[in-house]
Design a protein around this motif. Structure first.
Motif, PDB file in Angstrom:
ATOM      1  N   SER A  88      44.295  20.429  37.046  1.00 54.02           N
ATOM      2  CA  SER A  88      43.823  21.758  36.648  1.00 54.02           C
ATOM      3  C   SER A  88      42.700  22.257  37.563  1.00 54.02           C
ATOM      4  O   SER A  88      41.613  21.669  37.596  1.00 54.02           O
ATOM      5  CB  SER A  88      43.339  21.697  35.192  1.00 54.02           C
ATOM      6  OG  SER A  88      42.947  22.958  34.745  1.00 54.02           O
ATOM      7  N   LYS A 121      32.040  20.168  40.057  1.00 54.04           N
ATOM      8  CA  LYS A 121      32.984  21.126  39.458  1.00 54.04           C
ATOM      9  C   LYS A 121      33.541  22.100  40.491  1.00 54.04           C
ATOM     10  O   LYS A 121      34.276  23.024  40.144  1.00 54.04           O
ATOM     11  CB  LYS A 121      32.301  21.911  38.329  1.00 54.04           C
ATOM     12  CG  LYS A 121      31.859  21.043  37.156  1.00 54.04           C
ATOM     13  CD  LYS A 121      33.034  20.390  36.452  1.00 54.04           C
ATOM     14  CE  LYS A 121      32.588  19.559  35.259  1.00 54.04           C
ATOM     15  NZ  LYS A 121      33.744  18.859  34.625  1.00 54.04           N
ATOM     16  N   PRO A 139      38.647  25.295  36.125  1.00 52.99           N
ATOM     17  CA  PRO A 139      38.980  26.538  35.407  1.00 52.99           C
ATOM     18  C   PRO A 139      37.879  27.046  34.485  1.00 52.99           C
ATOM     19  O   PRO A 139      37.692  28.262  34.345  1.00 52.99           O
ATOM     20  CB  PRO A 139      40.235  26.156  34.610  1.00 52.99           C
ATOM     21  CG  PRO A 139      40.855  25.045  35.387  1.00 52.99           C
ATOM     22  CD  PRO A 139      39.705  24.275  35.962  1.00 52.99           C
ATOM     23  N   GLU A 140      37.116  26.132  33.892  1.00 49.45           N
ATOM     24  CA  GLU A 140      36.096  26.554  32.930  1.00 49.45           C
ATOM     25  C   GLU A 140      34.929  27.298  33.580  1.00 49.45           C
ATOM     26  O   GLU A 140      34.080  27.861  32.894  1.00 49.45           O
ATOM     27  CB  GLU A 140      35.571  25.353  32.134  1.00 49.45           C
ATOM     28  CG  GLU A 140      34.873  24.276  32.950  1.00 49.45           C
ATOM     29  CD  GLU A 140      35.789  23.162  33.422  1.00 49.45           C
ATOM     30  OE1 GLU A 140      35.295  22.058  33.704  1.00 49.45           O
ATOM     31  OE2 GLU A 140      37.023  23.396  33.525  1.00 49.45           O
ATOM     32  N   GLU A 143      34.850  32.327  34.364  1.00 49.72           N
ATOM     33  CA  GLU A 143      34.154  33.398  33.650  1.00 49.72           C
ATOM     34  C   GLU A 143      32.661  33.370  33.940  1.00 49.72           C
ATOM     35  O   GLU A 143      32.039  34.414  34.167  1.00 49.72           O
ATOM     36  CB  GLU A 143      34.402  33.270  32.145  1.00 49.72           C
ATOM     37  CG  GLU A 143      33.839  34.433  31.341  1.00 49.72           C
ATOM     38  CD  GLU A 143      34.171  34.346  29.855  1.00 49.72           C
ATOM     39  OE1 GLU A 143      33.621  35.157  29.089  1.00 49.72           O
ATOM     40  OE2 GLU A 143      34.960  33.459  29.464  1.00 49.72           O
TER      41      GLU A 143
END
Length: 259
Positions: A88, A121, A139-140, A143
């Motif tokens: 991911s 990350k 992905p986290e 945003e």
């Protein structure tokens, strides 16, 4: 339980390998696919070497595009299907007008880390010159970065997710060459490939700046073989290609230098 202490014997990146072993045990216990954070090439290579000794688990590494340096690893029981798509990660674009204030890889990475995220990350950062950059991230973070990353150097930027297929990856610059040497010693092959004196290469090796297949090598007399990747900090990489023995019993070595 995996033979933890035996697996950790002699490893350089002990914390990273130990963490991967913990995650492998979790994958065995839960029958789930477990993901590592992004790993540097030396960490990645060492984890893969250690896990090659295990039959209980399997690994798939992916960094968003084939030439990616920093990658995440998906770990699963060997009985389960495991594909690249299960690693991911996402791509983001950091867009701005850098025509009058050029930003480097360090500038973009520094701005990202300056928002409070950690290096583990984030994957590769691809600098696009005056248009900004693209980055691979967990992905986290998407945003958060879209709200928090508003400036790089003096340039206002807009950060948003893009498709991995939109990554603008340049083919690495490379130079093909051939050398004929009396031996396959690391100092001989590397000095020829990097175009420097043998004594200078020995200095790099003694200082711990040379890695073969991402493992630090401090013996100038170490033997290289076809397929080896030699890296020198800040100098690039050298891939050892076909090796042939000449009539005078010397070694003709094909090399590819990546700049």
């Amino acid at each position: 339980m995996l033979p933890r202490e035996e697996l950790l014997k002699g490893v350089e990146n002990r914390d990273s390998v130990a963490r991967a072993i913990d995650q492998a045990e979790q994958a065995i216990k839960t029958w789930e696919v477990v993901l590592t954070d992004f790993l540097s090439p030396p960490e990645l290579a060492e984890i893969q070497r250690v896990f090659n000794r295990l039959t209980e688990v399997q690994l798939v590494a992916w960094g968003g595009y084939p030439q990616a340096e920093r990658k995440r690893i998906a770990i699963a029981r060997s009985e389960l299907p495991l594909e690249q798509s299960q690693v991911s990660l996402v791509a983001v674009e950091i867009a701005g007008n850098f025509l009058f204030d050029t930003a480097s890889h360090r500038d973009f990475l520094g701005a990202m880390l300056g928002t409070g995220i950690v290096r583990e990350k984030t994957g590769d950062v691809i600098v696009l010159g005056e248009r900004g950059a693209q980055a691979i991230v967990a992905p986290e973070l998407v945003e958060f970065l879209s709200m928090s990353l508003k400036q790089v150097r003096s340039v206002p930027v807009k950060t948003q997710q893009i498709e991995l297929t939109e990554l603008k990856v340049r083919e690495p610059k490379k130079k093909e060459l051939t050398t004929v040497e009396a031996s396959l010693r690391l100092d001989a092959i590397a000095s020829a490939g990097f175009g420097m004196s043998r004594s200078k290469m020995v200095d790099f090796i003694d200082a711990g700046d040379v890695r073969v297949n991402w493992k630090e090598v401090t013996q100038a007399s170490s033997q290289v073989k076809s397929g080896d990747l030699i890296a020198i900090r800040s100098k690039g990489r050298l891939e050892v290609g076909e090796i042939a023995v000449t009539k005078k019993e010397r070694y003709r070595v094909q090399l590819t230098r990546y700049m």
